[in-house]
Write an enzyme that holds these catalytic residues in place. Structure first.
Site, mmCIF file in Angstrom:
data_model
loop_
_atom_site.group_PDB
_atom_site.id
_atom_site.type_symbol
_atom_site.label_atom_id
_atom_site.label_comp_id
_atom_site.label_asym_id
_atom_site.label_seq_id
_atom_site.Cartn_x
_atom_site.Cartn_y
_atom_site.Cartn_z
ATOM 1 N N GLY A 1 0.749 -1.251 0.187
ATOM 2 C CA GLY A 1 -0.098 -0.139 -0.001
ATOM 3 C C GLY A 1 0.991 1.162 0.229
ATOM 4 O O GLY A 1 2.158 1.136 -0.316
ATOM 5 N N VAL B 1 3.650 -5.576 2.587
ATOM 6 C CA VAL B 1 3.026 -6.321 3.893
ATOM 7 C C VAL B 1 3.333 -7.871 3.786
ATOM 8 O O VAL B 1 3.252 -8.262 2.487
ATOM 9 C CB VAL B 1 1.631 -6.229 3.939
ATOM 10 C CG1 VAL B 1 0.989 -6.996 5.035
ATOM 11 C CG2 VAL B 1 1.271 -4.644 4.141
ATOM 12 N N ASP C 1 -12.135 7.547 4.035
ATOM 13 C CA ASP C 1 -11.486 7.127 2.952
ATOM 14 C C ASP C 1 -11.475 5.520 3.037
ATOM 15 O O ASP C 1 -10.434 4.932 2.649
ATOM 16 C CB ASP C 1 -10.062 7.543 2.905
ATOM 17 C CG ASP C 1 -9.161 7.452 1.745
ATOM 18 O OD1 ASP C 1 -9.781 7.481 0.674
ATOM 19 O OD2 ASP C 1 -7.980 7.269 1.706
#
Ligand code: AMP
Length: 427
Positions: free
Chosen positions: A35, A40, A151
C-alpha cells in the site's frame, strides 16, 4: 538492551525491492500486499504459534504526511480493540537508537484477502449482508471514538474465508484536506463522498457513502464511480445519480459552486436501472425480497446530499442488515483515544522521528508486559508538546471544515498476490 543481544534477535531477508529485518520469532515471510506505506508480508510467529501479517514502514518520519499517518496508525491501533478492526500484535524496530532509527514493523492479525479480491466473486445475500454488517460495526466503533474515516475502500478492508471482516486503517486525519480544487495526487478516490470531493464540511455518514459504493461494486462486479481524476470523479457521480438540487448547491463554497453549476445537467437513473434484478441472486421468493431490500439500502446510502443520507445506525437497523444485529458487536464500549491532539499535530521531521520512536518503544515495552492494546499511551506526544492533557477533543457530530493544505498521500493500491479461499459459510 545490550546492543549485541539486540542484534542477535533479528535477521534480514529480501522481499521484492525491500529488505525486511525482523525478530527471529517471525519466520517464513511471504509478500501478501502493498500500500502507500510499504510492503506487507505474512509470517509464522513461533512465540504465538500462529500466522501473522507484518507491515514495514520505511522511514515513516520522512515527510509530514507519512509521519502523521504512521503515528496516527500506531496510536489508534493501540487504543482500538474491536473484532471488525484489525488487531495489533506487536511493533518493533531493528535499529538500536534514535539516531539510527529508520524503519517500523507493525505485526497484525493475518487475514486471507482484501475486499478487492472478494468483489470478483459472486456473493449470495447472506454473505453480502454479513460483510456489510461487519463493515458498519467497525465504522460505528471508530465513530464512537470520534474517528471519522472518510477514505474507506476495498483495499483497506480484509476478510477471512469464514466471512469475518476487519478494517485495516483509520482513514484521513481531520486536518487532511481533500477537495475538488486540489492537485490530483495518485490516490484512489472512487469511494470518497461528495462532501469530501467537494471540500465541504462532513459528518459521520460520510462513511456511509463509501460503504454504499463498496456494496454497489460487490453487486455489479465493477467500480460504481470510476473517476479518472478528482474532477472526473464528480462527473461519474452526477451522470448516474443526477445533478443535485439547488438546495445542495447552496451549501457549496462560491468557487466550487460555480464549477458544479457549470457542469452539464444530468437527470440520473433510477435505482432499478442502476441495479437491475439480473445483478442479484433472485431465484426464489426469499431472494427476490432480499434483492429489493438490497436495492432499497443502496438507494438510501448513495444520496449526494449528506443531510438526506441514511446514518450508520439507520443502516444497521435496515432489514437487509439487521438480521445480524448483535448488541455486543454494535454497541461495544468506545475506545479511549489517549492522544486528543492526534489530528492537529504539526512537527518537524526530527520531532516526528522522536515521537514515532517513542511510540514504538512504548509498544515494545507493552509487548514485553503482555499488553499492547487498550492501556494509556506513552508520554511521547506530551514530551514534544510540553503538555500532558491537550484539551481539544472531537465528536462525530462535529461538522468539520477542510483545511486547504493539499494532502501528499499517495496510494497506489497495488496488491501483490494474496491467497483467497472462497468465502465460507457465515455464522
Ligand atoms: P496497507 O499497507 O495497510 O494499505 O495494506 C496493503 C495490502 O496488504 C492490503 O490491501 C491487503 O491486501 C494486505 N494486507 C495488509 N494487512 C493485512 C492483514 N493484516 N492481513 C492480510 N492482508 C493484509
Amino acid at each position: 538492551m545490550n546492543r549485541n543481544k539486540r542484534e542477535k534477535e533479528y535477521y534480514s531477508l529480501d522481499v521484492g525491492d525491500s529488505t525486511f529485518t525482523v525478530l527471529k520469532r517471525y519466520q517464513t515471510l511471504r509478500p501478501i500486499g502493498s500500500g502507500a506505506q510499504g510492503i506487507v508480508c505474512s509470517a509464522y510467529d513461533h512465540n504465538l504459534e500462529r500466522n501473522v501479517a507484518i507491515k514495514k514502514l520505511s522511514r515513516p518520519f520522512q515527510n509530514q504526511t507519512h509521519a502523521k499517518r504512521a503515528y496516527r496508525e500506531l496510536v489508534l491501533m493501540k487504543c482500538v480493540n474491536h473484532k471488525n478492526i484489525i488487531g495489533l500484535l506487536n511493533v518493533f524496530t531493528p535499529q538500536k537508537s534514535l539516531e539510527e532509527f529508520q524503519d517500523v514493523y507493525i505485526v497484525m492479525e493475518l487475514m486471507d484477502a482484501n475486499l478487492c479480491q472478494v468483489i470478483q466473486m459472486e456473493l449470495d445475500h447472506e454473505r453480502l449482508s454479513y460483510l456489510l454488517y461487519q463493515t458498519l460495526c467497525g465504522i460505528k466503533h471508530l465513530h464512537s471514538a470520534g474517528i471519522i474515516h472518510r477514505d474507506l475502500k476495498p483495499s483497506n478492508i480484509v476478510v477471512k474465508s469464514d466471512c469475518t471482516l476487519k478494517i485495516l486503517d483509520f482513514g484521513l486525519a481531520r486536518t487532511a484536506a481533500t477537495g475538488l480544487l486540489m492537485t490530483p495526487y495518485v490516490v484512489t478516490r472512487y469511494y470518497r463522498a461528495p462532501e469530501v470531493i467537494l471540500g465541504m464540511g462532513y459528518q459521520a455518514n460520510v462513511d456511509v457513502w463509501s460503504i454504499g459504493c463498496i456494496m454497489a461494486e460487490m453487486v455489479r462486479g465493477s467500480v460504481l464511480f470510476p473517476g479518472t481524476d478528482h474532477i472526473d470523479q464528480w462527473n461519474k457521480v452526477i451522470e448516474q445519480l443526477g445533478t443535485p438540487s439547488q438546495e445542495f448547491l447552496m451549501k457549496l463554497n462560491q468557487s466550487v459552486r460555480t464549477y458544479v453549476e457549470n457542469r452539464p445537467r444530468y437527470a440520473g437513473y433510477t435505482f432499478e436501472k442502476l441495479f437491475p434484478d439480473v445483478l442479484f441472486p433472485a431465484d426464489s421468493e426469499h431472494n427476490k425480497l432480499k434483492a429489493s431490500q438490497a436495492r432499497d439500502l443502496l438507494s438510501k446510502m448513495l444520496v449526494i446530499d449528506a443531510s438526506k443520507r441514511i446514518s450508520v445506525d439507520e443502516a444497521l437497523q435496515h432489514p437487509y442488515i439487521n438480521v445480524w444485529y448483535d448488541p455486543a458487536e454494535v454497541e461495544a464500549p468506545p475506545p479511549l483515544i489517549t492522544d486528543k491532539q492526534l489530528d492537529e499535530r504539526e512537527h518537524t521531521v526530527e520531532e516526528w522521528k522522536e515521537l514515532i520512536y517513542k511510540e514504538v518503544h512504548d509498544c515494545e515495552e507493552r509487548t514485553k508486559n503482555g499488553v499492547i492494546r487498550g492501556q494509556p499511551a506513552s508520554l511521547g506526544a506530551a514530551v514534544i508538546n510540553g503538555s500532558q492533557h491537550p484539551s481539544s477533543s472531537s465528536s462525530v457530530n462535529d461538522v468539520s471544515s477542510m483545511s486547504t493544505d493539499p494532502t501528499l498521500a499517495s496510494d497506489t493500491d497495488s496488491s501483490l498476490e494474496t491467497s483467497a479461499g472462497p468465502l465460507g459459510c457465515c455464522r
